[in-house]
Scaffold this active site. Sequence first.
Site, PDB file in Angstrom:
ATOM      1  N   HIS A  81     -21.168 -55.319  40.531  1.00  0.00           N
ATOM      2  CA  HIS A  81     -19.823 -54.747  40.463  1.00  0.00           C
ATOM      3  C   HIS A  81     -19.776 -53.290  40.898  1.00  0.00           C
ATOM      4  O   HIS A  81     -18.835 -52.561  40.587  1.00  0.00           O
ATOM      5  CB  HIS A  81     -19.216 -54.954  39.073  1.00  0.00           C
ATOM      6  CG  HIS A  81     -18.519 -56.281  38.995  1.00  0.00           C
ATOM      7  ND1 HIS A  81     -19.113 -57.425  39.454  1.00  0.00           N
ATOM      8  CD2 HIS A  81     -17.291 -56.644  38.571  1.00  0.00           C
ATOM      9  CE1 HIS A  81     -18.266 -58.452  39.294  1.00  0.00           C
ATOM     10  NE2 HIS A  81     -17.154 -57.990  38.757  1.00  0.00           N
TER      11      HIS A  81
ATOM     12  N   ASP B 115     -13.588 -50.912  30.083  1.00  0.00           N
ATOM     13  CA  ASP B 115     -12.292 -51.609  30.118  1.00  0.00           C
ATOM     14  C   ASP B 115     -12.471 -53.082  30.452  1.00  0.00           C
ATOM     15  O   ASP B 115     -11.687 -53.924  30.033  1.00  0.00           O
ATOM     16  CB  ASP B 115     -11.389 -51.005  31.199  1.00  0.00           C
ATOM     17  CG  ASP B 115     -10.992 -49.583  30.872  1.00  0.00           C
ATOM     18  OD1 ASP B 115     -11.073 -49.204  29.696  1.00  0.00           O
ATOM     19  OD2 ASP B 115     -10.597 -48.858  31.802  1.00  0.00           O
TER      20      ASP B 115
ATOM     21  N   GLU C 228      -6.199 -44.201  25.907  1.00  0.00           N
ATOM     22  CA  GLU C 228      -6.293 -44.096  27.364  1.00  0.00           C
ATOM     23  C   GLU C 228      -4.909 -43.773  27.909  1.00  0.00           C
ATOM     24  O   GLU C 228      -3.965 -43.583  27.133  1.00  0.00           O
ATOM     25  CB  GLU C 228      -6.807 -45.409  27.989  1.00  0.00           C
ATOM     26  CG  GLU C 228      -8.307 -45.569  27.950  1.00  0.00           C
ATOM     27  CD  GLU C 228      -8.840 -46.562  28.977  1.00  0.00           C
ATOM     28  OE1 GLU C 228      -8.054 -47.099  29.775  1.00  0.00           O
ATOM     29  OE2 GLU C 228     -10.065 -46.808  28.959  1.00  0.00           O
TER      30      GLU C 228
HETATM   31  C1  LIG Z   1     -13.305 -54.402  37.691  1.00  0.00           C
HETATM   32  C2  LIG Z   1     -14.250 -53.313  37.243  1.00  0.00           C
HETATM   33  C3  LIG Z   1     -13.974 -52.602  36.104  1.00  0.00           C
HETATM   34  C4  LIG Z   1     -14.822 -51.588  35.672  1.00  0.00           C
HETATM   35  N1  LIG Z   1     -14.510 -50.911  34.538  1.00  0.00           N
HETATM   36  C5  LIG Z   1     -15.329 -49.942  34.095  1.00  0.00           C
HETATM   37  C6  LIG Z   1     -15.035 -49.228  32.907  1.00  0.00           C
HETATM   38  O1  LIG Z   1     -14.021 -49.447  32.263  1.00  0.00           O
HETATM   39  N2  LIG Z   1     -15.908 -48.286  32.481  1.00  0.00           N
HETATM   40  C7  LIG Z   1     -17.068 -48.021  33.152  1.00  0.00           C
HETATM   41  O2  LIG Z   1     -17.833 -47.188  32.693  1.00  0.00           O
HETATM   42  N3  LIG Z   1     -17.363 -48.660  34.292  1.00  0.00           N
HETATM   43  C8  LIG Z   1     -16.511 -49.608  34.782  1.00  0.00           C
HETATM   44  N4  LIG Z   1     -16.817 -50.252  35.947  1.00  0.00           N
HETATM   45  C9  LIG Z   1     -17.981 -49.818  36.725  1.00  0.00           C
HETATM   46  C10 LIG Z   1     -19.280 -50.461  36.252  1.00  0.00           C
HETATM   47  O3  LIG Z   1     -19.730 -49.827  35.086  1.00  0.00           O
HETATM   48  C11 LIG Z   1     -20.322 -50.331  37.350  1.00  0.00           C
HETATM   49  O4  LIG Z   1     -19.950 -51.122  38.431  1.00  0.00           O
HETATM   50  C12 LIG Z   1     -21.713 -50.641  36.895  1.00  0.00           C
HETATM   51  O5  LIG Z   1     -22.547 -50.516  38.007  1.00  0.00           O
HETATM   52  C13 LIG Z   1     -21.915 -51.994  36.209  1.00  0.00           C
HETATM   53  O6  LIG Z   1     -21.821 -53.069  37.087  1.00  0.00           O
HETATM   54  P1  LIG Z   1     -22.976 -54.180  37.184  1.00  0.00           P
HETATM   55  O7  LIG Z   1     -23.464 -54.526  35.846  1.00  0.00           O
HETATM   56  O8  LIG Z   1     -22.443 -55.254  38.051  1.00  0.00           O
HETATM   57  O9  LIG Z   1     -24.144 -53.385  37.910  1.00  0.00           O
HETATM   58  P2  LIG Z   1     -24.630 -53.435  39.461  1.00  0.00           P
HETATM   59  O10 LIG Z   1     -23.491 -53.073  40.319  1.00  0.00           O
HETATM   60  O11 LIG Z   1     -25.260 -54.746  39.718  1.00  0.00           O
HETATM   61  O12 LIG Z   1     -25.709 -52.303  39.430  1.00  0.00           O
HETATM   62  C14 LIG Z   1     -25.356 -50.943  39.313  1.00  0.00           C
HETATM   63  C15 LIG Z   1     -26.574 -50.045  39.499  1.00  0.00           C
HETATM   64  O13 LIG Z   1     -27.436 -50.167  38.382  1.00  0.00           O
HETATM   65  C16 LIG Z   1     -28.672 -50.719  38.754  1.00  0.00           C
HETATM   66  N5  LIG Z   1     -29.003 -51.712  37.738  1.00  0.00           N
HETATM   67  C17 LIG Z   1     -28.412 -52.918  37.517  1.00  0.00           C
HETATM   68  N6  LIG Z   1     -28.984 -53.519  36.457  1.00  0.00           N
HETATM   69  C18 LIG Z   1     -29.932 -52.672  35.994  1.00  0.00           C
HETATM   70  C19 LIG Z   1     -30.872 -52.717  34.931  1.00  0.00           C
HETATM   71  N7  LIG Z   1     -30.944 -53.775  34.114  1.00  0.00           N
HETATM   72  N8  LIG Z   1     -31.695 -51.672  34.753  1.00  0.00           N
HETATM   73  C20 LIG Z   1     -31.633 -50.589  35.566  1.00  0.00           C
HETATM   74  N9  LIG Z   1     -30.793 -50.497  36.591  1.00  0.00           N
HETATM   75  C21 LIG Z   1     -29.941 -51.524  36.808  1.00  0.00           C
HETATM   76  C22 LIG Z   1     -28.467 -51.308  40.134  1.00  0.00           C
HETATM   77  O14 LIG Z   1     -29.646 -51.329  40.905  1.00  0.00           O
HETATM   78  C23 LIG Z   1     -27.423 -50.393  40.708  1.00  0.00           C
HETATM   79  O15 LIG Z   1     -28.001 -49.229  41.206  1.00  0.00           O
HETATM   80  C24 LIG Z   1     -15.972 -51.265  36.423  1.00  0.00           C
HETATM   81  C25 LIG Z   1     -16.252 -51.969  37.581  1.00  0.00           C
HETATM   82  C26 LIG Z   1     -15.400 -52.981  38.002  1.00  0.00           C
HETATM   83  C27 LIG Z   1     -15.706 -53.704  39.266  1.00  0.00           C
END
Ligand SMILES: Cc1cc2nc3c(=O)[nH]c(=O)nc-3n(C[C@H](O)[C@H](O)[C@H](O)COP(=O)(O)OP(=O)(O)OC[C@H]3O[C@@H](n4cnc5c(N)ncnc54)[C@H](O)[C@@H]3O)c2cc1C
Length: 531
Positions: A108, A179, A291
């Site tokens: 994400h 969120d 918020e």
């Molecule tokens: C619809 C939507 C709503 C969102 N709302 C919020 C919000 O309200 N508040 C907020 O804070 N953020 C929010 N986000 C952002 C979100 O926190 C980031 O996208 C975050 O990266 C988490 O997504 P993911 O778990 O898919 O991680 P990825 O996108 O898969 O990874 C993000 C990064 O972390 C690394 N990573 C992934 N897993 C691990 C692990 N286990 N250990 C170490 N590194 C790792 C990856 O290599 C990459 O660099 C939102 C995103 C979206 C798309």
Amino acid sequence: MALRRLGLMSSTFLVMALSFVISFLSLLGQLRPWPATLPQGLLSLDIADELHYGPNATARFSIDYGRLTEAAPAAVLYPSSPDDIASLVRFSYASPRPFVIAARGHGHSIRGQAFAPGGVVVDMASLGGGRRARRRDRIKVPLDDVHRLLYVDAGGEQLWIDVLRETLEHGVAPRSWTDYLYLTVGGTLSNAGISGQAFRHGPQISNVHELDVITGKGDMVTSSRDVNSDLFYGVLGGLGQLGIITRARIAVEPAPQRVRWVRFIYTDFGSFINDQELLISISEEGFDYVEGQLLMKNGAANSSFFSERDSEKIKVLAAEFGVIYFLEGAIYYELATASLVDQKLKLLLKKLSFVPGFAFTKDVSYLRFLDRVHHDEIKLRPMGLWDVPHPWLNLFVPKSRMRDFETGIFRGILIENNTPMATVLISPMNRSKWDEKMSVTIPDEDIFYAIGILRSATMDDWKHLDDQNDEILRFCNQAGIEFKQYLPHYTTQADWKKHFGLKWDTFVQLKRRYDPKALLSPGQQIFTTSL
Ligand SMILES: Cc1cc2nc3c(=O)[nH]c(=O)nc-3n(C[C@H](O)[C@H](O)[C@H](O)COP(=O)(O)OP(=O)(O)OC[C@H]3O[C@@H](n4cnc5c(N)ncnc54)[C@H](O)[C@@H]3O)c2cc1C
Ligand SMILES: *[C@@H]1O[C@H](CO)[C@@H](O)[C@H](O)[C@H]1NC(C)=O
Ligand SMILES: *[C@@H]1O[C@H](CO)[C@@H](O)[C@H](O)[C@H]1NC(C)=O
Ligand SMILES: *[C@@H]1O[C@H](CO)[C@@H](O)[C@H](O)[C@H]1NC(C)=O
């Protein structure tokens, strides 16, 4: 004797048949040539059959939620245990030709932060058995009556929605959220994890007791504030640069049963933020969640919160003023004390200066409240408005510059350009709830705002909107607004150094200690060469 020979013959036959099948399969394998960027030696590891390569295998891991960039890994690892990930990292670390490795949570990210161009993406979901066959043992809620320490142990790959569902079954839940809950524990803890509870409990990273991490050398390390504390603090908000989180011990509290969920409309920006700041300064007697959002006249009130009738009323107001705001709050409560909520809300309302007649309330379960964005997702998906390009920009802005931000950006850049389809979040944060020792960087002021300019675009207009993001950053820089990007995106080390500010030297030292060959999360574009 004859019988035994017969047995021997049939097993010889079996072996021949098997080796035929194997050579047929490896012939198929040769049709998909082994990626040139990966050492052949990988094929002799135990994890060889968890490695998938070829264009079909890597397609899904070459894009992310942002849909703004693309880069293919050479292969994808589907680990069945943290040991599998450690083997992969150890192999790369020891190899004369090391390759990059990125943990992918739920993909994400917006700008390819979980990509591993030419290297290996680790599909973290596979640790938990994938979405369909969930391994419940990857989320544990121990009962520790002796220490009265309430926590949940969750795999780094787990989605927050699953952590919530599991903990609710035990009557508890984490206290600080995002969120949207279809994000992974490891993914949000690598950033901060923020929502309307952060003013009280801090971001998600402030609510962690312990982490299991696989470093860039392939070591498996347990860390906490007392043990291996440099790694613990470094990994939290550390953008995946120091290790892969495979388990987090997260603080929980008794879960509330119900939520009184409210939105108040403002036409005056000053009153809006004054009320937000007032609300985050009230402790027990105030809201549990605060918020806010900006509403433009074209995009007004198109969410599942407002009824159609209320929506119309709000649109009229937005059309008159060009831009309006709503403050969003929530009070958690138990059914047994339901009558007290009305009283509490009434007292709070008296202190606020929203537009009379423009207070809207809803009453929902805790789960329904926390999972609210998913309800919008379910609405948007069939309209083709979810899987589209997302040129998002998230900034932390010091309180003292919010008026300038309003004039220059909300009224200036966004309204002037009649920005379509944007959700603009405006949420106050209290700096004292953030731990200075962690890697995340925030503005140097007691109160700052998290501002999310979240737009949905088309393949045709995303570049234009992305240029607008650059314009916003330029404006801030020229006006001397000391902002920090959240979910930061920079492409040069000079910019990263500026982003980290005083924390840069420590961060580089930690990188040298825990991922000296710069193998991990290369998509962040912070370290491109071995240290
Ligand atoms: C619809 C939507 C709503 C969102 N709302 C919020 C919000 O309200 N508040 C907020 O804070 N953020 C929010 N986000 C952002 C979100 O926190 C980031 O996208 C975050 O990266 C988490 O997504 P993911 O778990 O898919 O991680 P990825 O996108 O898969 O990874 C993000 C990064 O972390 C690394 N990573 C992934 N897993 C691990 C692990 N286990 N250990 C170490 N590194 C790792 C990856 O290599 C990459 O660099 C939102 C995103 C979206 C798309
Ligand atoms: C790749 O996917 C396409 C479309 O789904 C399919 O037609 C093709 O056979 C696949 N190729 C391999 C090597 O699996
Ligand atoms: C921030 O939090 C601290 C600690 O709880 C508190 O003392 C302070 O009043 C808060 N600041 C504001 C402006 O709410
Ligand atoms: C609002 O929602 C309606 C359908 O509910 C949709 O047709 C319209 O495009 C949406 N408008 C905006 C600006 O989001």
